[in-house]
Design a protein around this motif. Structure first.
Motif, PDB file in Angstrom:
ATOM      1  N   PRO A  98      23.311  26.943  42.303  1.00 59.06           N
ATOM      2  CA  PRO A  98      24.828  26.572  42.535  1.00 59.06           C
ATOM      3  C   PRO A  98      25.451  27.253  43.690  1.00 59.06           C
ATOM      4  O   PRO A  98      26.318  26.766  44.198  1.00 59.06           O
ATOM      5  N   LEU A  99      24.800  28.473  44.004  1.00 63.63           N
ATOM      6  CA  LEU A  99      25.555  29.701  44.976  1.00 63.63           C
ATOM      7  C   LEU A  99      25.573  28.906  46.265  1.00 63.63           C
ATOM      8  O   LEU A  99      26.284  29.012  47.253  1.00 63.63           O
ATOM      9  N   VAL A 100      24.281  27.945  46.651  1.00 64.22           N
ATOM     10  CA  VAL A 100      23.995  27.408  47.884  1.00 64.22           C
ATOM     11  C   VAL A 100      24.941  26.415  48.186  1.00 64.22           C
ATOM     12  O   VAL A 100      25.276  26.148  49.154  1.00 64.22           O
ATOM     13  N   PHE A 101      25.531  25.814  46.960  1.00 62.87           N
ATOM     14  CA  PHE A 101      26.418  24.628  47.275  1.00 62.87           C
ATOM     15  C   PHE A 101      27.709  25.291  47.164  1.00 62.87           C
ATOM     16  O   PHE A 101      28.788  24.260  46.714  1.00 62.87           O
ATOM     17  N   GLY A 102      28.241  26.382  47.184  1.00 58.94           N
ATOM     18  CA  GLY A 102      29.505  26.867  47.036  1.00 58.94           C
ATOM     19  C   GLY A 102      30.062  26.865  45.609  1.00 58.94           C
ATOM     20  O   GLY A 102      31.353  27.119  45.398  1.00 58.94           O
ATOM     21  N   LEU A 106      25.022  29.966  37.712  1.00 57.36           N
ATOM     22  CA  LEU A 106      24.778  29.127  36.479  1.00 57.36           C
ATOM     23  C   LEU A 106      25.581  27.859  36.473  1.00 57.36           C
ATOM     24  O   LEU A 106      25.515  27.408  35.229  1.00 57.36           O
ATOM     25  N   THR A 107      26.322  27.289  37.342  1.00 59.14           N
ATOM     26  CA  THR A 107      26.932  26.134  37.352  1.00 59.14           C
ATOM     27  C   THR A 107      26.061  25.166  37.068  1.00 59.14           C
ATOM     28  O   THR A 107      25.093  24.831  37.883  1.00 59.14           O
ATOM     29  N   GLN A 108      26.317  24.190  36.015  1.00 62.24           N
ATOM     30  CA  GLN A 108      25.272  23.210  35.866  1.00 62.24           C
ATOM     31  C   GLN A 108      25.889  21.802  36.174  1.00 62.24           C
ATOM     32  O   GLN A 108      27.226  21.547  35.940  1.00 62.24           O
TER      33      GLN A 108
END
Length: 152
Positions: A98-102, A106-108
């Protein structure tokens, strides 16, 4: 030393344990269960096989390989350690993705897939990837401990 009763019970119970383990793994993101408990049940099935048939049964009886003394620990334990490491990479990677998508660590997310035969629609959650990583970590770690301790 094992008995016929132990071996027969193992043959009957192990498939049931593995089916329940897969069921708990798949339903883990919506209901109680997930990668950890699915992995623990899978290791329980392996423990019953080791107790009933011995440590070398997997390679000799199932994979039809020749096993020499002390070869179990070198080859099989190394495979369990690789499974542990693979699971760790998958779990951490699913947290970092998720860090790649800003988004936060651990965001699901999930998506609904429609027109699936029998089920009509299925919810695919990204948490399944994290659960699979945890499953591999638990199975690899516990089987390594079980094999090393059992071989002594």
């Amino acid at each position: 030393m094992t008995t016929v009763v132990m071996r027969t019970t193992t043959r009957l119970v192990v498939p049931l344990i593995l089916v329940v383990a897969v069921s708990l793994f798949v339903e883990g993101h919506n209901l109680p269960g997930g990668g950890f408990i699915g992995g623990v049940l899978t290791v329980t099935a392996f423990a019953l096989i080791y107790i009933g048939y011995g440590l070398d049964f997997l390679e000799e009886g199932v994979l039809d390989r020749e096993v020499e003394q002390n070869q179990f620990e070198e080859r099989t334990v190394f495979a369990y350690q690789r499974l542990f490491l693979l699971g760790l990479v998958i779990a951490v990677g699913s947290g970092l993705a998720p860090l790649v998508f800003g988004r936060q660590f651990l965001t699901q997310t999930f998506t609904i897939v429609e027109h699936v035969p029998i089920y009509h629609e299925i919810e695919l959650a990204s948490a399944v990837v994290f659960d699979f990583g945890i499953y591999c970590v638990v199975v690899g770690g516990l089987l390594t401990v079980l094999s090393v301790v059992g071989a002594e």
